[in-house]
Motif scaffolding. Structure first.
Motif, mmCIF file in Angstrom:
data_model
loop_
_atom_site.group_PDB
_atom_site.id
_atom_site.type_symbol
_atom_site.label_atom_id
_atom_site.label_comp_id
_atom_site.label_asym_id
_atom_site.label_seq_id
_atom_site.Cartn_x
_atom_site.Cartn_y
_atom_site.Cartn_z
ATOM 1 N N PHE A 48 11.629 5.042 -4.018
ATOM 2 C CA PHE A 48 10.874 5.148 -4.869
ATOM 3 C C PHE A 48 9.619 3.700 -4.880
ATOM 4 O O PHE A 48 7.844 4.310 -5.369
ATOM 5 C CB PHE A 48 10.718 5.499 -6.625
ATOM 6 C CG PHE A 48 10.565 7.107 -6.510
ATOM 7 C CD1 PHE A 48 10.192 8.703 -5.704
ATOM 8 C CD2 PHE A 48 12.471 8.087 -6.106
ATOM 9 C CE1 PHE A 48 10.477 9.587 -5.922
ATOM 10 C CE2 PHE A 48 12.702 8.870 -5.951
ATOM 11 C CZ PHE A 48 11.514 9.737 -5.648
ATOM 12 N N VAL A 49 9.785 2.444 -4.982
ATOM 13 C CA VAL A 49 8.952 1.469 -5.605
ATOM 14 C C VAL A 49 9.553 0.991 -4.044
ATOM 15 O O VAL A 49 8.133 0.461 -3.192
ATOM 16 C CB VAL A 49 9.466 0.978 -6.849
ATOM 17 C CG1 VAL A 49 8.699 -0.243 -6.831
ATOM 18 C CG2 VAL A 49 9.825 1.945 -7.845
ATOM 19 N N GLY A 50 10.886 -0.061 -3.392
ATOM 20 C CA GLY A 50 10.888 -0.672 -2.908
ATOM 21 C C GLY A 50 10.150 -0.418 -1.586
ATOM 22 O O GLY A 50 9.210 -1.351 -1.413
ATOM 23 N N ILE A 51 10.356 0.918 -1.080
ATOM 24 C CA ILE A 51 9.841 0.762 0.289
ATOM 25 C C ILE A 51 8.753 1.044 0.211
ATOM 26 O O ILE A 51 7.654 0.936 1.756
ATOM 27 C CB ILE A 51 11.559 2.152 1.423
ATOM 28 C CG1 ILE A 51 12.508 1.757 1.132
ATOM 29 C CG2 ILE A 51 10.652 2.838 2.428
ATOM 30 C CD1 ILE A 51 12.797 1.704 2.000
ATOM 31 N N PRO A 52 8.542 2.437 -0.489
ATOM 32 C CA PRO A 52 6.439 2.726 -0.044
ATOM 33 C C PRO A 52 6.119 0.980 -0.765
ATOM 34 O O PRO A 52 5.403 1.218 -0.238
ATOM 35 C CB PRO A 52 6.698 3.233 -1.430
ATOM 36 C CG PRO A 52 7.726 4.451 -1.770
ATOM 37 C CD PRO A 52 8.438 3.199 -1.112
ATOM 38 N N VAL A 58 1.892 -4.146 3.757
ATOM 39 C CA VAL A 58 2.432 -5.032 5.065
ATOM 40 C C VAL A 58 2.568 -3.362 5.871
ATOM 41 O O VAL A 58 3.499 -3.525 6.165
ATOM 42 C CB VAL A 58 3.254 -5.961 5.065
ATOM 43 C CG1 VAL A 58 3.253 -6.861 5.931
ATOM 44 C CG2 VAL A 58 3.795 -6.716 3.915
ATOM 45 N N PRO A 59 1.085 -2.787 6.070
ATOM 46 C CA PRO A 59 1.282 -2.102 6.760
ATOM 47 C C PRO A 59 1.631 -2.082 8.498
ATOM 48 O O PRO A 59 1.957 -0.896 9.662
ATOM 49 C CB PRO A 59 0.005 -1.089 6.207
ATOM 50 C CG PRO A 59 -0.584 -1.981 5.935
ATOM 51 C CD PRO A 59 0.309 -3.177 5.130
ATOM 52 N N SER A 60 1.445 -3.173 8.642
ATOM 53 C CA SER A 60 1.244 -3.774 9.976
ATOM 54 C C SER A 60 2.465 -4.255 10.173
ATOM 55 O O SER A 60 3.126 -3.905 11.542
ATOM 56 C CB SER A 60 0.232 -4.495 10.880
ATOM 57 O OG SER A 60 0.247 -5.636 9.909
#
Length: 100
Positions: A48-52, A58-60
């Motif tokens: 819920f916090v780390g991966i999102p 860093v969306p790229s």
């Protein structure tokens, strides 16, 4: 309230500390989360916090790994869902078996 022949009430009164060996004899003693519980809490925090947060900051990153952006944004939420499901099933099967 009715009373019996001795003059006492026939209503139930809970007396803390008065242990009956028959009542609650098959219930295990509460021990807290244990290692499996804390593993589940860690995976929930990661999902819920780390991966999102990593996707937001860093969306790229998926495109740098060679994945198309749209496919990565559709597939990346599946990774935490699978991880959370696997850890939840693992912790519950261990809890029902009686492992610590």
């Amino acid at each position: 309230m009715s009373s019996d022949t001795t003059g006492q009430d026939d209503t139930y009164v809970h007396r803390p500390g008065n242990t009956d060996p028959v009542i609650g004899a098959d219930e295990p003693e509460a021990k807290g989360f244990g290692t499996r519980g804390w593993a589940l809490v860690g995976v929930v925090a990661l999902c819920f916090v780390g991966i999102p947060g990593a996707i937001y900051l860093v969306p790229s990153l998926p495109t740098l790994a060679g994945l198309p952006y749209l496919a990565a944004m559709l597939a990346l939420p599946m990774i935490p869902a699978l991880l959370l499901g696997l850890v939840a099933v693992w912790s519950m099967t261990a809890a029902t078996r009686g492992d610590d």
